[in-house]
Each structure stands twice: as C-alpha cells, then as structure tokens.
Design a protein around this motif. Sequence first.
Motif, PDB file in Angstrom:
ATOM      1  N   ILE A   1       0.865  -1.173   0.000  1.00 36.73           N
ATOM      2  CA  ILE A   1       0.000   0.000   0.000  1.00 36.73           C
ATOM      3  C   ILE A   1       0.904   1.225   0.000  1.00 36.73           C
ATOM      4  CG2 ILE A   1      -1.749   1.286   1.301  1.00 36.73           C
ATOM      5  CD1 ILE A   1      -2.611  -1.331   2.557  1.00 36.73           C
ATOM      6  N   ALA A   2       0.653   2.152  -0.902  1.00 34.01           N
ATOM      7  CA  ALA A   2       1.552   3.303  -1.018  1.00 34.01           C
ATOM      8  C   ALA A   2       1.689   4.040   0.301  1.00 34.01           C
ATOM      9  CB  ALA A   2       1.063   4.240  -2.115  1.00 34.01           C
ATOM     10  N   SER A   3       0.569   4.273   0.978  1.00 35.70           N
ATOM     11  CA  SER A   3       0.630   4.977   2.261  1.00 35.70           C
ATOM     12  C   SER A   3      -0.572   4.603   3.110  1.00 35.70           C
ATOM     13  CB  SER A   3       0.662   6.501   2.048  1.00 35.70           C
ATOM     14  OG  SER A   3      -0.512   6.944   1.388  1.00 35.70           O
ATOM     15  N   SER A   4      -0.367   4.541   4.398  1.00 32.58           N
ATOM     16  CA  SER A   4      -1.443   4.258   5.352  1.00 32.58           C
ATOM     17  C   SER A   4      -1.157   5.025   6.629  1.00 32.58           C
ATOM     18  CB  SER A   4      -1.567   2.762   5.637  1.00 32.58           C
ATOM     19  OG  SER A   4      -0.363   2.252   6.179  1.00 32.58           O
ATOM     20  N   ARG A   5      -2.173   5.120   7.474  1.00 33.25           N
ATOM     21  CA  ARG A   5      -2.011   5.889   8.706  1.00 33.25           C
ATOM     22  C   ARG A   5      -2.975   5.376   9.754  1.00 33.25           C
ATOM     23  NH1 ARG A   5      -4.353  10.833   7.423  1.00 33.25           N
ATOM     24  NH2 ARG A   5      -6.250   9.991   8.360  1.00 33.25           N
ATOM     25  N   THR A   6      -2.497   5.347  10.983  1.00 31.58           N
ATOM     26  CA  THR A   6      -3.390   5.114  12.112  1.00 31.58           C
ATOM     27  C   THR A   6      -3.152   6.217  13.135  1.00 31.58           C
ATOM     28  OG1 THR A   6      -4.062   3.553  13.837  1.00 31.58           O
ATOM     29  CG2 THR A   6      -1.757   3.552  13.246  1.00 31.58           C
ATOM     30  N   ARG A   7      -4.226   6.797  13.597  1.00 32.07           N
ATOM     31  CA  ARG A   7      -4.132   7.823  14.638  1.00 32.07           C
ATOM     32  C   ARG A   7      -5.287   7.621  15.597  1.00 32.07           C
ATOM     33  NH1 ARG A   7      -5.879  12.822  10.898  1.00 32.07           N
ATOM     34  NH2 ARG A   7      -3.602  13.003  10.704  1.00 32.07           N
ATOM     35  N   GLY A   8      -5.103   8.067  16.835  1.00 35.92           N
ATOM     36  CA  GLY A   8      -6.193   7.874  17.770  1.00 35.92           C
ATOM     37  C   GLY A   8      -5.855   8.316  19.177  1.00 35.92           C
ATOM     38  N   LEU A   9      -6.768   7.962  20.073  1.00 37.96           N
ATOM     39  CA  LEU A   9      -6.665   8.251  21.498  1.00 37.96           C
ATOM     40  C   LEU A   9      -6.728   6.946  22.258  1.00 37.96           C
ATOM     41  CD1 LEU A   9      -6.833  10.079  24.077  1.00 37.96           C
ATOM     42  CD2 LEU A   9      -9.331  10.053  23.744  1.00 37.96           C
TER      43      LEU A   9
END
Length: 625
Positions: free
Chosen positions: A487-495
């Motif tokens: 996958i060219a780019s992925s992201r996970t963000r959170g609390l």
Amino acid sequence: MVHSSQPIFFRTALAAAISLVGLNAQAQTAPADATTLPPVVVSATGYPQPLADALPGVSVITREQIEQSGAQNLTTLLQVAGVQVTSNGGPGQSGNVYVRGFGGPDVLVLLDGVPMNAQDATGVAYLNNFTTDQIQRIEIIRGNVSAIYGSGAIGGVVLITTRAGSKKPQASISVTAGSRNTATVSANASGQVGNTALQAGVSRYTTQGVSAINPAQLSNANPNNNGYGNTTMNGSIVQTLAPGQSLGLRAFSSKGRASYDSYGAYASPTDTNLSSTSQDLYQLFSDNQLTAAWKSHLSVSQQSTTNTTENFSAYPYSGTYRTRVQQLLWRNVVQLGSGWTATGGLEWQSQGISSITGSIPSRDRQAKAAFVGLDGSVNGNEFQLNLRHDAIDGYSGQNTGYFGYGRELGSGFKAIASYSTAFNAAPLGYLYAPYYGNANLKAEKAHSVEAGLQWSQGANVLRATLFQTKATDQWQYDFTTSTFQNIASSRTRGLELTGRGAWKGWAYDANLTLQQPVNTSLPGDPTLQRRARSLANVSVNHELASVLYGAAVHYSGPRWDNGSTGRVTLGSYTTVDLTASGAVSKDWSWNARVQNLFNKKYQTVYGYNREPLGVFVGLTWRPAF
C-alpha cells in the motif's frame, strides 16, 4: 452479515475510561492501596523499571492475573491489554492480533527474548497455539519501538516469559473441566539444589470446540464441531557458577492439533481436515555481572514452527513446512550513575523456511543488528534515546530511532512525548510462497509521534495518549491479483486511555482505544480490513468472604471484511466474562470461569463463529514445603 449495535455501552465505556483520570482525589483517600507498588516492567528499556517510569505504553499480565482469570488460551488474555484479536473459529484455529491498527508481521512476538513470528505467508506467531499454564508473565508494548526491537515492531511488541526455577521448592497440579468437553491437566515443579535452579512443567488441553464455519455464509462447509488438543512442555536449568555469574539452558515445546473445515467449490459438507502446529524453542544463555555497574546477557537460541495439513485435497495448500529463526544475542546494561543507564548490544539471526512435503521452496537469509540506548532523568526531565541499525539480506541497511521525553508536573502527573521511526522486512513467505508471494515487495517504513498525560500514585497508573503512525509500503493481500502488494501509504491515529491499579479493595485494569487505521492511498481514506475503530476492555476483581470475584467486559466496534459476495460489515459486540477463586484448604484452591455470559453471537472474521457461553471449573493442589 453479522450485525450488533452497542451505542449505549460504548458511550458508557468512554465515559468510564475518561473518568479514570478523575480517580486522583479518590485514590488519595485510600492509604492502604497507596502503599502497593505498580508492577515492574523490562520491555520499555531492556532492564527492570517501575511501570510508572516507562515512557512507551506498556501493559503487564502477571502469573497471578493469569491464574485469577481462568483463561486457558493466550489470545483470551491479550484482550485485557487493549489488543484486538481475530480468529477463524474457536480454540486452536488460525487468527491474528492487532495493536493500534497493525497486525500480523507488524506486531513482534518474543518468547523469552526470541522472535516467534513465522517466516511463512502469515507472518504471525501462532498465538492461537499457546496455552497459559507454562507462561509466567506477558508484557505488551503498544506503539512503534522498532529502534529497540528491530524489524516487525511497528505496531507493538508482545513479550512472553515462560515459567522459571525458584530458590524455594514449589509444585502444583491443576485440573480444569467445562463446556464443550474442555479439559486441562497441568503439572509444574521448581526448586534449587545447591547452586542449580530447576524447573519443569507440562500441560494437556483438549476441547471439542465449536463449528468454526457458518454454512449459511460459506457454502459447502461441514457444520461439525472443530476440536483442538495441545500439549505444552517447558523446562529450564540454571547453574550459578559464582556470585553474579550463571549459565542456563531452557526448552519449550507447544504442539497443537486442530480440525478445520474447507468451503467453496473444492469442499463438501462432509469434509473434516486436520492441521498440526508445533512450536519449539531451545536456548542456552549466560548472565554475567561483569562489574558492579555492568550486566551482560549472552544467548544462543533456535525456534522453529512446523505446520502440517492432513486430509485436505485443495492443492497446493496441503503439505508440511517448517520456519525457523536461529538467534545470537548479546545485550548489556550499564549503570552510569546519577540516575542514567546505557544499554547496547549485537544481534544475529538466520531466518529460513523449508518444505518437508508439498511445493514450498526453501529460502534463507541473514539479519544482523547493532543497538544502543541511553535513558535517565535530570531536574524532573526524563529522557530515553534508542538507536538501531539492521542489515537484512535483500534490503539495504536500515537505521531506526526512538526519542522519548517525560516531564514531572507534580502531584503524580507526568507529561510524555515521543517520536520514533520503524521498518519491517517482509517474511520469506510473503516474498516467495507459491501463487501468492511477491518477490518485489518493498520493506515497510513508518514514523510515529505520541503525546500523553500520566498520573500515578501507589498501585495506580493512569494514562491518556494521543498517537499517530504513518506508514509507507504497508503490506496487504490483494484479492484481485491473489498476491501480497504494497500500500503506497497508510495511517493510524487515535486516542488511548489506560488505567491499572487498586482502589478501596477493588483491583482494576481498563483501556479504551479510539483509532482510525486507514489506507491513505485511496480516495476517502477507507478503514483497513478487520480493524475496529473503537475497542474497550474493563476488568475488576474484589475479595469477599475469602473468595476473589472478578468480571471483565470486552467491546469491539464494527469492522469490514470480505464476504462471499463482496464487502460486508461485522457488527460491534460486547462480551462479559465472570471469574471466582478461593482456597479449599492450605494446599488446595479452586477457580471458576464463565465465558461469554450472555451467549453473544459474534464474528471477528466473516463466516467464522466464536465461542458461545461456556462454564469452566478448576482445582489446584499446591503443597506447602
């Protein structure tokens, strides 16, 4: 399609988890709890430190908690630590664990310091094949610590420690029985003879299981129950050669056999297939106090995972293959004085996969690494710096770093921030497995930032963390090409909110994760497959009339998966477990566990059932010497 809606519980869990930060004033009124210290962890730096001092987010599951939970499988335990668990059915069936949206080969699993992730086309550590009787403790790091542990630690690390010898003679025999013809028998003994510490343990677990596949969702599946059996053995011998100098040998073996069903065009409703998974670890190690300030650990290890499929005619998936990792590790901890500690060492691995029968080609590669670390505090400022260089055949040399900072704010509060980089080399099976391997896969790379606020006092450690990890070239199985792709780019963000401690006679362990694991290379940033955007777990226990009562609530938000006719939604679910334990006499104790109290029907993988209501009762004999 499986649907369930739990908005009331989610709002309640969110409010409860957030309210943990308000326990400050209440906990200060409980001096008995304030004298209890939080657990010690080793995973965050490589040497022991109080949980409240660790800058990375760490959860701990002790031997005492394992016994109190009554859990017979490792994956059941991991939910308490905020880990998302998926399974293709009941005990012993294939599965995965996700930490902050990363799973499979992006979560590194270590058994007594040795990597357990298989070099096959799963990249997982087969945690579904681990039972709990021979495990002493588990530490889970949530978040990117590749600079400490190397390739595979983008999402986090699960460190499993097996039971070891003790100076005081100890022995136990346990028997557990319950629903679905489930039975466990285990025996453990340890002690010391002169300067030699000895430990040995064995356990046998069997269950008739559940019908793994739902025939209404996946055609031609056999509706019979899919049983599982496991035999685990563990032993160690440690010789003290002189004060501070010891030499040891450790062996671990877990052998499981499960029945499973196929489905679709190559299957029939009468098919029953068998698979066996054997995990073996042998380790020779030396621990040495070289000077008053310098401790050294040297170990040489080999772990192998052997998989066998039987009675399964869907070529080329039948066969027997073995993956292995041979490791030489030299790790050092040096106390520099004034609260500062340096760590460093070298690691060498030989990784391989070989076919015993079937069509999987044999492949090998070498991996070498050097790592250093420095951490300490000055004037209320805490620093942690880790640097690591990895050289793995087929990839250019990779440098990773971790920089963590903590600032004491007073009254038990501490602000925490970190920045880290990571990479992961594809498992050999991802590269070379017949039909679905892709030799052109690039290494995954990532960088992470975290900011948090922690409050600690006595046994209580509460933390709120904002996190984000951006990854490039993350791997994903492509159902269109039937191969692994980047996958060219992925992201996970959170609390993430976590809390552990004791308050007015109640022990608690709670966590809430709100996250967005998405594929940023596609329009609309779609959520990655099987990842829940919300997770919550709360467990409490309290002693009343010499009986320890416990309850655990597990919640997962909805996730999407590939169904028989396209994308489907697996609904949110909540399950409740109850436990109780107590003493019969000085030498005898009992425990009871009710799993999935309200018989919730849910799935973590489309078409595969999870366990219904179950009741289990155990009896343990632990003689006093």
